[in-house]
Design a protein around this motif. Sequence first.
Motif, PDB file in Angstrom:
ATOM      1  N   ASN B   2       0.791  -1.226   0.000  1.00  0.00           N
ATOM      2  CA  ASN B   2       0.000   0.000   0.000  1.00  0.00           C
ATOM      3  C   ASN B   2       0.821   1.273   0.000  1.00  0.00           C
ATOM      4  O   ASN B   2       0.310   2.351  -0.241  1.00  0.00           O
ATOM      5  CB  ASN B   2      -0.952   0.006   1.185  1.00  0.00           C
ATOM      6  N   ASP B 124      -3.453   3.851  -1.123  1.00  0.00           N
ATOM      7  CA  ASP B 124      -4.812   3.924  -0.606  1.00  0.00           C
ATOM      8  C   ASP B 124      -5.357   5.339  -0.669  1.00  0.00           C
ATOM      9  O   ASP B 124      -6.473   5.567  -1.113  1.00  0.00           O
ATOM     10  CB  ASP B 124      -4.864   3.436   0.847  1.00  0.00           C
ATOM     11  N   LYS B 147      -8.701  -1.590  -7.793  1.00  0.00           N
ATOM     12  CA  LYS B 147      -8.057  -1.926  -6.513  1.00  0.00           C
ATOM     13  C   LYS B 147      -8.183  -3.422  -6.263  1.00  0.00           C
ATOM     14  O   LYS B 147      -7.239  -4.069  -5.844  1.00  0.00           O
ATOM     15  CB  LYS B 147      -8.717  -1.144  -5.371  1.00  0.00           C
TER      16      LYS B 147
END
Lengths: 421, 165
Positions: B2, B124, B147
């Motif tokens: 991430n 994110d 995603k």
Amino acid sequence: MGMTMTQKILADHCGASHLRAGDLIKCRVDLVLGNDITTPVAIREYKKAGLDEVFDREKIALVPDHFTPNKDIKSAEQCKILREFAQEKGILNYFEIGEMGIEHALLPEKGLVVAGDVVIGADSHTCTYGALGAFSTGVGSTDMAAAMATGETWFKVPGATKFILTGKLSKWVSGKDVILHIIGKIRVDGALYKSMEFTGEGVRALSMDDRFSIANMAIEAGAKNGIFEVDEKTEAYITGHSRKPYRIYKADDDAQYDEAYQIDLGQIKPTVAFPHLPENTRTIDDVGDIKIDQVIIGSCTNGRLEDLRTAAEILEGRKVSKGVRCIVIPATQKIYLDAMKEGLLEIFINAGAAVSTPTCGPCLGGHMGILARGEKAVATTNRNFVGRMGHTESEVYLASPAVAAASAVTGRIVGPEELGI
Amino acid sequence: MNKVKGKAIKYGDNIDTDVIIPARHLNSSDPAELALHCMEDIDRDFVSKVQPGDIMAAGKNFGCGSSREHAPIAIKASGISCVIAETFARIFYRNAINIGLPIVECPEAAREITEGDAVEVDFDSGEITNVTKGKTYKSTPFPEFMKKLMASNGLMNYIKDYRPE
Ligand code: SF4
């Protein structure tokens, strides 16, 4: 708000009644294409994922055309992967050396693409089939692998730029000049992520081969696809080559376009793209004195019969300039045969040009005409990036078959008018 | 995956797939071998200077040209953790996502990054931080669909999950 031609085709393939630019869709495809460079990667992914049967044995086309006839051992092994996969899965449209052609010339000729289709190909010039009123676009090998298994792919619905064509091309001006002119105007990212939609009465005056050249290079403006409105010529081409049912889509009157350009075909002059980007265009009058070492007439942009006829018209009774290598590459076996029957190949050989079996070859610097350091080539291909045809210090000038043939005779970049024709 | 952080290697506009991985090397599809030739026609030093985790930054239309997936594969295999550009060519964009090479479109950040800057990307939030210059930028985070696709580590795993038996 209405939809563009492209949006309508996509809507019908994903079961939506309405789509807007930017929508993410999962979409059915009518044909999945791959070549000897991209398919081995797709097959590796396919096997790694443990997938077995393909979604439809008739809706996959595999064409070994880039490094073929196999230029070295590694290429031979890549092609072998393709061949074995085609056999194993019973893929009907695998085209072996001897029956193949450059994929984007071959598929329309074999009747595999018709108006209204959605086609993806692991090759950026898959956008060529927009000439037939189909939505077609280049994707990567992983996209290809997934689509071979599922018959589906994902798209972001594109917005569009409209090109309204009027008038008629002058003598020695072709579809190649039209698309180079447009790319020079809107630049290599001028249509990024978008559709280029070609309409207007000028479309009727363009031959199918001209339209294939134009749609072919939509990607050189960054476009997702290039698409032509269907007319009688398109329908005649489709019914003459295919038994597949087709469907004609027209844009809604209130379809939204980000930009619209009016292009008078009568005003377009022979155009040349200088190194190292297709947007570096100049008309033939502004080219200056550029000596060349090689001429390539071929590729998925300009290796069709009409292109060869134009080149032959210029080379007939003339000679390729001493010190220049002129290589002519008919794009498919059928084009090769037709050119032979029409006596074009004889004209090329008498002029001192080499004629090759269909291959992408020098277009991507693969084989059959690689450039040394400092050499310059005029090519009817579609990309002139650094190192595209060989040494990183070589140069490629993109032009039409007419300009390429005339340049072969003079050894400098010129238009046919320079020869007094 | 991430968040990534690395030193920036910077290029200009219209970096095409022919310079990312020249066609003469396409008779192989082995990532390690492709990585050996990554960027060699535009930057001979790339292969020797790149460190695992480095971030590539570039201008407009990054990855234009051919559909060769070998291009993002070569970049990924060379150790690059993320490519930030003003804009990407569309096939490169989807290829990168499909093979799991993180890419971020952010004109401002891409323009202001210079060679050697320490850069951090949070996927994110879509936030890019240029640690060297002390500046933070916001890019649009990926839509859910993508995603998910990236979370399954690329398209092939994703379709395995959803393909009907
Ligand atoms: S002819 Fe050139 S552009 Fe066309 S498919 Fe072959 S390599 Fe690609």
